[in-house]
Enzyme design. Structure first.
Site, PDB file in Angstrom:
ATOM      1  N   PHE A   7       0.458   5.502 -10.161  1.00  0.00           N
ATOM      2  CA  PHE A   7      -0.952   5.419 -10.586  1.00  0.00           C
ATOM      3  C   PHE A   7      -1.895   5.161  -9.416  1.00  0.00           C
ATOM      4  O   PHE A   7      -3.114   5.101  -9.634  1.00  0.00           O
ATOM      5  CB  PHE A   7      -1.135   4.244 -11.566  1.00  0.00           C
ATOM      6  CG  PHE A   7      -0.368   4.376 -12.841  1.00  0.00           C
ATOM      7  CD1 PHE A   7      -0.920   5.020 -13.938  1.00  0.00           C
ATOM      8  CD2 PHE A   7       0.910   3.846 -12.959  1.00  0.00           C
ATOM      9  CE1 PHE A   7      -0.219   5.130 -15.121  1.00  0.00           C
ATOM     10  CE2 PHE A   7       1.627   3.958 -14.146  1.00  0.00           C
ATOM     11  CZ  PHE A   7       1.059   4.601 -15.233  1.00  0.00           C
ATOM     12  N   ALA A   8      -1.336   4.908  -8.218  1.00  0.00           N
ATOM     13  CA  ALA A   8      -2.189   4.389  -7.132  1.00  0.00           C
ATOM     14  C   ALA A   8      -2.985   5.514  -6.491  1.00  0.00           C
ATOM     15  O   ALA A   8      -2.479   6.225  -5.622  1.00  0.00           O
ATOM     16  CB  ALA A   8      -1.313   3.707  -6.083  1.00  0.00           C
ATOM     17  N   ALA A   9      -4.219   5.671  -6.918  1.00  0.00           N
ATOM     18  CA  ALA A   9      -5.046   6.730  -6.336  1.00  0.00           C
ATOM     19  C   ALA A   9      -6.484   6.282  -6.293  1.00  0.00           C
ATOM     20  O   ALA A   9      -6.912   5.459  -7.101  1.00  0.00           O
ATOM     21  CB  ALA A   9      -4.933   7.998  -7.178  1.00  0.00           C
TER      22      ALA A   9
ATOM     23  N   SER B 258     -10.060   7.417  -7.343  1.00  0.00           N
ATOM     24  CA  SER B 258     -10.276   8.301  -8.503  1.00  0.00           C
ATOM     25  C   SER B 258     -11.742   8.517  -8.877  1.00  0.00           C
ATOM     26  O   SER B 258     -12.021   8.837 -10.026  1.00  0.00           O
ATOM     27  CB  SER B 258      -9.514   7.755  -9.708  1.00  0.00           C
ATOM     28  OG  SER B 258     -10.021   6.481 -10.054  1.00  0.00           O
TER      29      SER B 258
ATOM     30  N   ASP C 149       0.845  -1.190   0.000  1.00  0.00           N
ATOM     31  CA  ASP C 149       0.000   0.000   0.000  1.00  0.00           C
ATOM     32  C   ASP C 149       0.885   1.247   0.000  1.00  0.00           C
ATOM     33  O   ASP C 149       1.835   1.333   0.782  1.00  0.00           O
ATOM     34  CB  ASP C 149      -0.896  -0.037   1.247  1.00  0.00           C
ATOM     35  CG  ASP C 149      -2.021   0.961   1.128  1.00  0.00           C
ATOM     36  OD1 ASP C 149      -3.169   0.524   0.964  1.00  0.00           O
ATOM     37  OD2 ASP C 149      -1.740   2.181   1.192  1.00  0.00           O
TER      38      ASP C 149
ATOM     39  N   GLY D 118     -21.631  17.728 -10.344  1.00  0.00           N
ATOM     40  CA  GLY D 118     -20.191  17.929 -10.520  1.00  0.00           C
ATOM     41  C   GLY D 118     -19.681  17.705 -11.929  1.00  0.00           C
ATOM     42  O   GLY D 118     -18.492  17.889 -12.183  1.00  0.00           O
TER      43      GLY D 118
ATOM     44  N   HIS E 287     -17.775   4.476 -15.576  1.00  0.00           N
ATOM     45  CA  HIS E 287     -17.392   5.197 -16.780  1.00  0.00           C
ATOM     46  C   HIS E 287     -18.313   4.884 -17.950  1.00  0.00           C
ATOM     47  O   HIS E 287     -18.828   3.771 -18.081  1.00  0.00           O
ATOM     48  CB  HIS E 287     -15.941   4.876 -17.144  1.00  0.00           C
ATOM     49  CG  HIS E 287     -14.987   5.361 -16.104  1.00  0.00           C
ATOM     50  ND1 HIS E 287     -14.271   4.512 -15.295  1.00  0.00           N
ATOM     51  CD2 HIS E 287     -14.673   6.607 -15.716  1.00  0.00           C
ATOM     52  CE1 HIS E 287     -13.540   5.225 -14.461  1.00  0.00           C
ATOM     53  NE2 HIS E 287     -13.765   6.504 -14.691  1.00  0.00           N
TER      54      HIS E 287
ATOM     55  N   TYR F  45     -11.508  14.913  -5.131  1.00  0.00           N
ATOM     56  CA  TYR F  45     -10.579  14.143  -5.961  1.00  0.00           C
ATOM     57  C   TYR F  45      -9.620  15.077  -6.704  1.00  0.00           C
ATOM     58  O   TYR F  45      -8.392  14.925  -6.634  1.00  0.00           O
ATOM     59  CB  TYR F  45     -11.379  13.281  -6.949  1.00  0.00           C
ATOM     60  CG  TYR F  45     -10.549  12.691  -8.057  1.00  0.00           C
ATOM     61  CD1 TYR F  45      -9.526  11.790  -7.780  1.00  0.00           C
ATOM     62  CD2 TYR F  45     -10.786  13.040  -9.393  1.00  0.00           C
ATOM     63  CE1 TYR F  45      -8.762  11.255  -8.800  1.00  0.00           C
ATOM     64  CE2 TYR F  45     -10.025  12.508 -10.406  1.00  0.00           C
ATOM     65  CZ  TYR F  45      -9.012  11.621 -10.113  1.00  0.00           C
ATOM     66  OH  TYR F  45      -8.251  11.097 -11.118  1.00  0.00           O
TER      67      TYR F  45
HETATM   68  N1  UFG Z   1     -22.196   9.392 -18.240  1.00  0.00           N
HETATM   69  C1  UFG Z   1     -23.530   9.077 -18.500  1.00  0.00           C
HETATM   70  N2  UFG Z   1     -23.992   7.890 -18.028  1.00  0.00           N
HETATM   71  C2  UFG Z   1     -23.222   6.998 -17.358  1.00  0.00           C
HETATM   72  C3  UFG Z   1     -21.869   7.319 -17.104  1.00  0.00           C
HETATM   73  C4  UFG Z   1     -21.386   8.529 -17.560  1.00  0.00           C
HETATM   74  O1  UFG Z   1     -24.264   9.852 -19.110  1.00  0.00           O
HETATM   75  O2  UFG Z   1     -23.732   5.952 -16.941  1.00  0.00           O
HETATM   76  C5  UFG Z   1     -21.665  10.672 -18.753  1.00  0.00           C
HETATM   77  C6  UFG Z   1     -21.111  11.565 -17.654  1.00  0.00           C
HETATM   78  O3  UFG Z   1     -22.127  12.371 -17.132  1.00  0.00           O
HETATM   79  C7  UFG Z   1     -20.047  12.341 -18.424  1.00  0.00           C
HETATM   80  C8  UFG Z   1     -19.573  11.374 -19.493  1.00  0.00           C
HETATM   81  O4  UFG Z   1     -20.584  10.367 -19.590  1.00  0.00           O
HETATM   82  O5  UFG Z   1     -20.622  13.432 -19.048  1.00  0.00           O
HETATM   83  C9  UFG Z   1     -18.269  10.689 -19.141  1.00  0.00           C
HETATM   84  O6  UFG Z   1     -18.384  10.171 -17.812  1.00  0.00           O
HETATM   85  P1  UFG Z   1     -17.295   9.217 -17.170  1.00  0.00           P
HETATM   86  O7  UFG Z   1     -17.789   8.842 -15.810  1.00  0.00           O
HETATM   87  O8  UFG Z   1     -16.956   8.142 -18.131  1.00  0.00           O
HETATM   88  O9  UFG Z   1     -16.022  10.150 -17.060  1.00  0.00           O
HETATM   89  P2  UFG Z   1     -15.878  11.554 -16.323  1.00  0.00           P
HETATM   90  O10 UFG Z   1     -15.814  12.584 -17.410  1.00  0.00           O
HETATM   91  O11 UFG Z   1     -16.841  11.798 -15.250  1.00  0.00           O
HETATM   92  O12 UFG Z   1     -14.533  11.285 -15.539  1.00  0.00           O
HETATM   93  C10 UFG Z   1     -13.284  11.476 -16.051  1.00  0.00           C
HETATM   94  C11 UFG Z   1     -12.295  10.617 -15.280  1.00  0.00           C
HETATM   95  C12 UFG Z   1     -12.155  11.128 -13.870  1.00  0.00           C
HETATM   96  C13 UFG Z   1     -11.888  12.598 -13.881  1.00  0.00           C
HETATM   97  C14 UFG Z   1     -12.945  13.318 -14.643  1.00  0.00           C
HETATM   98  C15 UFG Z   1     -12.666  14.804 -14.716  1.00  0.00           C
HETATM   99  O13 UFG Z   1     -12.692   9.270 -15.272  1.00  0.00           O
HETATM  100  O14 UFG Z   1     -11.094  10.462 -13.230  1.00  0.00           O
HETATM  101  O15 UFG Z   1     -12.981  12.828 -15.961  1.00  0.00           O
HETATM  102  O16 UFG Z   1     -13.865  15.498 -14.755  1.00  0.00           O
HETATM  103  F1  UFG Z   1     -11.886  13.082 -12.625  1.00  0.00           F
END
Ligand code: UFG
Length: 341
Positions: A76-78, A80, A54, A287, A192, A144
């Site tokens: 990379f360990a975070a 997120s 860890d 957010g 994601h 984050y």
């Molecule tokens: N989304 C949907 N439905 C889902 C999942 C996601 O509509 O079921 C949308 C989200 O609202 C967003 C887009 O798809 O608009 C992408 O969402 P993700 O969760 O795939 O990725 P994020 O943009 O939220 O997250 C990424 C990284 C994070 C980072 C962030 C910065 O994964 O680590 O960008 O804003 F913090």
């Protein structure tokens, strides 16, 4: 070079370990397996030593530095997840900030002066303008993002005072899977967009819910800059090589510089899988900025980075190949389940 990869069993870490091996470097993986997969290591082109440890525990890190030669570290360990970070800030400060300084101190004790760090577009917060350049103010809107900004600030202080050489790589939306098919994305829970869309295509979930259709964007859904995980991996190797040749430290955006809406991602996935994907419309996810697109010229100019899988369709296709062959992720690999179709 001999690279200690902290968090090397996770999604971006393992793709980077593969890229390191292919570029002729050696790697040691250090991971607490909270989200990483030990099974993934068996799918690398060559055996790699593994230390279960860890990043917040100096004694675990000590073992890695004592048992292996280390020229450079990749970190990379975070934790997120933006949403989780707002509910459980202590876990984020503990892992991402305390873990970070524990690692830096271990590096200092062992005279290791080169670090490549996984940063994020979340350090910018709601952008004033897109594409977002590295000089854009850092006003993260989540815990984050704040933990990542704090660690970037620490890196700068360690550079100034202790001569650390670092690259902070600010990823936009990591996506896709190893084009060779050995590695892919396997999060539990999955949050994601692209894996969720493909799980809906496989019938593993009822539908994908679009989080918000009333954004100020052409089709009302959020726009993101999707970047192939193997292109991210290449950027880490390049950053390592450029730093070791004496380049200056700094932050680099990693994205393709083009944005796609949630609806465009779903349409692309429907083309790739060849059938309609069940979709629901839901409220906004707190957010989420409306548009995040990288200005990524600096990485191209200074690292010589050229994304090889830049097309959204290619990104989604590599992800689809992984998900349909491994519907339960690396567990499928362990069970030896046959690919679908
Ligand atoms: N989304 C949907 N439905 C889902 C999942 C996601 O509509 O079921 C949308 C989200 O609202 C967003 C887009 O798809 O608009 C992408 O969402 P993700 O969760 O795939 O990725 P994020 O943009 O939220 O997250 C990424 C990284 C994070 C980072 C962030 C910065 O994964 O680590 O960008 O804003 F913090």
């Amino acid at each position: 070079m001999n690279v200690l990869v902290i968090g090397g069993a996770g999604y971006i870490g393992i793709h980077t370990v593969k890229a390191l091996l292919e570029a002729g470097h050696t790697a040691v993986v250090f991971d607490n397996l909270s989200t990483g997969h030990q099974e993934a290591l068996a799918r690398l082109p060559a055996p790699v030593p593994f230390i279960r440890g860890d990043v917040t525990r100096a004694e675990d890190l000590e073992r890695a530095f004592k048992e292996h030669p280390v020229d450079a570290v990749m970190h990379f360990a975070a934790k997120s997840l933006v949403g989780e970070s707002m509910q459980h800030p202590a876990a984020y400060y503990h892992n991402n900030v305390l873990g970070g300084v524990t690692l830096l101190e271990c590096m200092r004790a062992h005279g290791v002066k080169t670090l490549i760090f996984s940063s994020t577009a979340a350090v910018y917060g709601e952008p004033e303008a897109v594409p977002i350049a590295e000089e854009h103010p850092l006003r993260p809107s989540s815990v984050y993002g704040r933990t990542k900004r704090m660690f970037e600030e620490m890196l700068e202080d360690y550079r100034r005072v202790y001569g650390l050489r670092y690259a902070a790589l600010r990823y936009f939306n990591a996506a896709g899977a190893d084009p060779g098919g050995a590695l892919g994305e396997d999060h539990d829970p999955e949050t994601h967009l692209i894996p969720i869309v493909l799980q809906a295509a496989l019938g593993l979930r009822e539908a994908v819910t679009i989080y918000g259709t009333d954004y100020d964007t052409p089709d009302g859904t959020c726009i993101r800059d999707y970047i192939h995980v193997s292109d991210l991996a290449d950027a880490h190797v390049l950053a390592l090589e450029v730093l070791s040749q004496g380049a200056g430290s700094g932050a680099y955006n990693l994205g393709n510089g083009s944005g796609f809406s949630v609806r465009e991602v779903i349409e692309t996935a429907e083309r790739v899988v060849g059938r309609p994907i069940p979709v629901k419309e839901g409220p906004r996810r707190p957010g989420d900025p409306a548009v995040l697109v990288a200005g990524a010229e600096k990485a191209r100019r200074e690292l010589g980075w050229r994304p090889r899988w830049a097309e959204l369709e290619t990104i989604v296709r590599t992800a689809w190949e992984w998900h349909r062959a491994h519907p339960q992720g690396y567990r499928t690999a362990r069970a030896g389940a046959p690919p679908l179709d």
